[in-house]
Design an enzyme around this catalytic site. Sequence first.
Site, PDB file in Angstrom:
ATOM      1  N   GLY A   1      -7.614  17.746  19.309  1.00 19.58           N
ATOM      2  CA  GLY A   1      -6.502  17.873  20.245  1.00 19.58           C
ATOM      3  C   GLY A   1      -5.202  17.691  19.500  1.00 19.58           C
ATOM      4  N   PRO A   2      -4.097  18.041  20.156  1.00 16.40           N
ATOM      5  CA  PRO A   2      -2.801  17.940  19.483  1.00 16.40           C
ATOM      6  C   PRO A   2      -2.471  16.493  19.133  1.00 16.40           C
ATOM      7  CG  PRO A   2      -2.607  19.084  21.603  1.00 16.40           C
ATOM      8  CD  PRO A   2      -3.980  18.533  21.535  1.00 16.40           C
ATOM      9  N   SER A   3      -1.544  16.343  18.210  1.00 13.26           N
ATOM     10  CA  SER A   3      -1.099  15.022  17.799  1.00 13.26           C
ATOM     11  C   SER A   3      -0.546  14.258  19.012  1.00 13.26           C
ATOM     12  CB  SER A   3      -0.007  15.196  16.749  1.00 13.26           C
ATOM     13  OG  SER A   3       0.379  13.964  16.284  1.00 13.26           O
ATOM     14  N   GLY A   4      -0.906  12.982  19.113  1.00 20.34           N
ATOM     15  CA  GLY A   4      -0.396  12.168  20.229  1.00 20.34           C
ATOM     16  C   GLY A   4      -1.223  12.295  21.492  1.00 20.34           C
TER      17      GLY A   4
ATOM     18  N   GLY B   1      -3.985  11.010  22.074  1.00 22.24           N
ATOM     19  CA  GLY B   1      -4.636   9.736  22.391  1.00 22.24           C
ATOM     20  C   GLY B   1      -6.010   9.608  21.760  1.00 22.24           C
ATOM     21  N   LYS B   2      -6.244  10.342  20.681  1.00 27.38           N
ATOM     22  CA  LYS B   2      -7.574  10.332  20.058  1.00 27.38           C
ATOM     23  C   LYS B   2      -7.843   9.014  19.326  1.00 27.38           C
ATOM     24  CE  LYS B   2      -6.595  13.996  17.594  1.00 27.38           C
ATOM     25  NZ  LYS B   2      -5.201  14.238  17.967  1.00 27.38           N
TER      26      LYS B   2
ATOM     27  N   GLU C   1      -9.930  11.086  11.244  1.00 30.45           N
ATOM     28  CA  GLU C   1      -9.347  12.062  10.322  1.00 30.45           C
ATOM     29  C   GLU C   1      -9.814  11.808   8.916  1.00 30.45           C
ATOM     30  OE1 GLU C   1      -5.387  12.947  10.740  1.00 30.45           O
ATOM     31  OE2 GLU C   1      -5.420  12.840  12.902  1.00 30.45           O
TER      32      GLU C   1
HETATM   33  P1  ATP Z   1      -2.690  11.855  15.924  1.00 31.59           P
HETATM   34  O1  ATP Z   1      -3.617  12.998  15.936  1.00 31.59           O
HETATM   35  O2  ATP Z   1      -1.299  12.247  15.575  1.00 31.59           O
HETATM   36  O3  ATP Z   1      -3.178  10.675  15.200  1.00 31.59           O
HETATM   37  P2  ATP Z   1      -3.696  10.782  18.370  1.00 31.59           P
HETATM   38  O4  ATP Z   1      -4.190  11.771  19.324  1.00 31.59           O
HETATM   39  O5  ATP Z   1      -4.680  10.045  17.560  1.00 31.59           O
HETATM   40  O6  ATP Z   1      -2.569  11.413  17.460  1.00 31.59           O
HETATM   41  P3  ATP Z   1      -2.874   8.194  19.258  1.00 31.59           P
HETATM   42  O7  ATP Z   1      -2.715   7.652  17.894  1.00 31.59           O
HETATM   43  O8  ATP Z   1      -4.014   7.759  20.062  1.00 31.59           O
HETATM   44  O9  ATP Z   1      -2.825   9.781  19.228  1.00 31.59           O
HETATM   45  O10 ATP Z   1      -1.537   7.876  20.029  1.00 31.59           O
HETATM   46  C1  ATP Z   1      -1.310   8.238  21.366  1.00 31.59           C
HETATM   47  C2  ATP Z   1       0.023   7.658  21.826  1.00 31.59           C
HETATM   48  O11 ATP Z   1      -0.046   6.252  21.811  1.00 31.59           O
HETATM   49  C3  ATP Z   1       1.184   8.031  20.940  1.00 31.59           C
HETATM   50  O12 ATP Z   1       2.217   8.494  21.782  1.00 31.59           O
HETATM   51  C4  ATP Z   1       1.605   6.775  20.255  1.00 31.59           C
HETATM   52  O13 ATP Z   1       2.994   6.671  20.207  1.00 31.59           O
HETATM   53  C5  ATP Z   1       1.049   5.678  21.122  1.00 31.59           C
HETATM   54  N1  ATP Z   1       0.536   4.563  20.304  1.00 31.59           N
HETATM   55  C6  ATP Z   1      -0.416   4.640  19.368  1.00 31.59           C
HETATM   56  N2  ATP Z   1      -0.664   3.436  18.834  1.00 31.59           N
HETATM   57  C7  ATP Z   1       0.160   2.571  19.441  1.00 31.59           C
HETATM   58  C8  ATP Z   1       0.372   1.163  19.343  1.00 31.59           C
HETATM   59  N3  ATP Z   1      -0.310   0.387  18.496  1.00 31.59           N
HETATM   60  N4  ATP Z   1       1.312   0.614  20.126  1.00 31.59           N
HETATM   61  C9  ATP Z   1       2.001   1.364  20.993  1.00 31.59           C
HETATM   62  N5  ATP Z   1       1.844   2.680  21.146  1.00 31.59           N
HETATM   63  C10 ATP Z   1       0.941   3.295  20.388  1.00 31.59           C
END
Ligand code: ATP
Length: 595
Positions: free
Chosen positions: A388-391, A393-394, A517
């Site tokens: 899924g796209p960055s952010g 929530g993965k 990742e």
């Molecule tokens: P990516 O592929 O870029 O790693 P992701 O899908 O893994 O993205 P997450 O890392 O789960 O996404 O983050 C989802 C949202 O939660 C983001 O908007 C991020 O700003 C927020 N977030 C992540 N970790 C924290 C944290 N420790 N404290 C507060 N907010 C957080």
Amino acid sequence: MGMEGDGPDDGRPAPRPKAPLGERASWRLLLDQVRPHRRVLLLGGLLSLVGSLAGLAMPVMAKRVIDAFGAGGALAGPVIGLSAAVLAGALISAAGRFLLERMGETIVLDSRRGLVDRILRLTVSDVDRLKPGDLLSRVSSDTTLLRAVCTDALASLVGAVFMFLGAAVMMAIMDGLLLGVTLAVVGLVALMGVAIAPRIRRASLQAQVALGEMSSVLDRALQAFRTVKASGAEARETAVVGAAAVEARDRGVAAAAWTSLAGIGAWMSVQLAFLAVLGVGGARVASGEMEISALIAFLLYLFYLVSPIGQIIQSLTQIQNGLAAVTRIQEITTLRTEPAAEPVVRAGGEPVGVTFSGVVFRYGDDRPVVHHDVTFEVPAGGMTALVGPSGAGKSTVFGLIERFYEPQEGTITVGGRDIRDWPLGELRAMLGYVEQDAPVLAGTLRENLVFGAPGTTDEEIARALARTRLDDLVERLPEGLETPVGHRGILLSGGERQRVAIARALLRRPRLLLLDEATSQLDAVNEMRLREVVAEVARETTVLVIAHRLSTVTGADRIVVMEAGRVRAWGTHDELVAADELYRELAATQFLVSS
Ligand code: ATP
């Protein structure tokens, strides 16, 4: 079972460090630290006092020597007596001092141990918010301040109180009324001290907070040392650290100003008491109620009060600094901790599946919702990919499975059991976790590999190295497995660090491997090899992998597509290409299908 440990505050949200404690509460905390050592404190204080009294006896002994000299009598006796008194006094003082210093060191040790144990058991969400540099400063600088208070200030206080009481008793025997006058004046000025004390404590607390701030800014700069240099930010960072240091100095100076004022108070109290006694005593002498010699003797005793009063004021002001330190130490101990679980390593066993149903989560009450309604299922065994796209929530999914955070709503199960019902140690023992930035700790390569599974045999290490294609690297390294990897593994390449992290996770023999990742930093050849490794591991255990490069997961048994905190589709690569628009787009941008 809840996430809460033995922290006093079990509610949500996690408590922030509290505002400075009240005077009473701080004192109680300080005394709590000292209470187990109260006998040593009394004994040490008493020995120091006896040492000083031996000092007082010195002039009398010297007079005897001189008298004996003048009278032409035998010198040996008085000289030996004087020497013995000097030596005994010095030895007794030194013993008292040593006892107190040792007690101080023990108190520092206890509070450091307690703090470190506490800090490592804090919840991830609290540590996300706290600054590492400030935590370090609490463990090192605040506990050191505590030592000064416990040894110097408390011991001097005990000695001075004894001296004060002794002088007061002598004065009471001589003239109760004049003692009353003296104590009234001293008491009045003491009130001034009471008003000043909290100011000293506040200034000292602010100075320690500024020191903590200084450590955290410096820590930030050292953590991103290359970025600081590459951004030409040395001077700016120096200025920020400097500003915190200036703040610490200013607060320290403010505390010193209040301390001097308290010193003036001590001096004034004696002078005023002297004048008051002179006035009242003089009138009584004039009316014939008192002999002038008694008044003179009383005034002389009054001066005996000078030194203990000065000492008491000095100790009390010094203790204010200790109270500030205790407050900062206490702030950590009021935070929630995870339950202290017997660490279970390498639980081993059958692969386990994971389910998320209706999970709603945000990182804090003031934070946006990250998971709106996440529902998906990962069957036991095989490989499931989260894309899924960055952010989307993965990575947050992994944080929730590890119970670093608690969802606000919904249920997560591992192995068919709600994760809240698993003892935390057992839950984490089932999981192998490779973080996104694959951290490697300072130490040797071997230490890094067996970090999650102490007691691993060399054969097991060799197998994990072969699996993660690290065996070539180990052969090339000058000291093989015993080669230090540098601060945060800086001596390894990005790809090597990632493979070390994977090998470390595999050595735990996880029943569920969480790979975040894990392949993003590998070159094409290594990526292909690792894909083989993951496929191999997936035959033995459940693998849940987050990947940006779809090429690494096209062979997954199941792919879960997340977008903006929701699961929008799942299926195999082919099913998703056919059915899900977002997945098709992702695949198209990565040249896996023509759009
Ligand atoms: P990516 O592929 O870029 O790693 P992701 O899908 O893994 O993205 P997450 O890392 O789960 O996404 O983050 C989802 C949202 O939660 C983001 O908007 C991020 O700003 C927020 N977030 C992540 N970790 C924290 C944290 N420790 N404290 C507060 N907010 C957080």
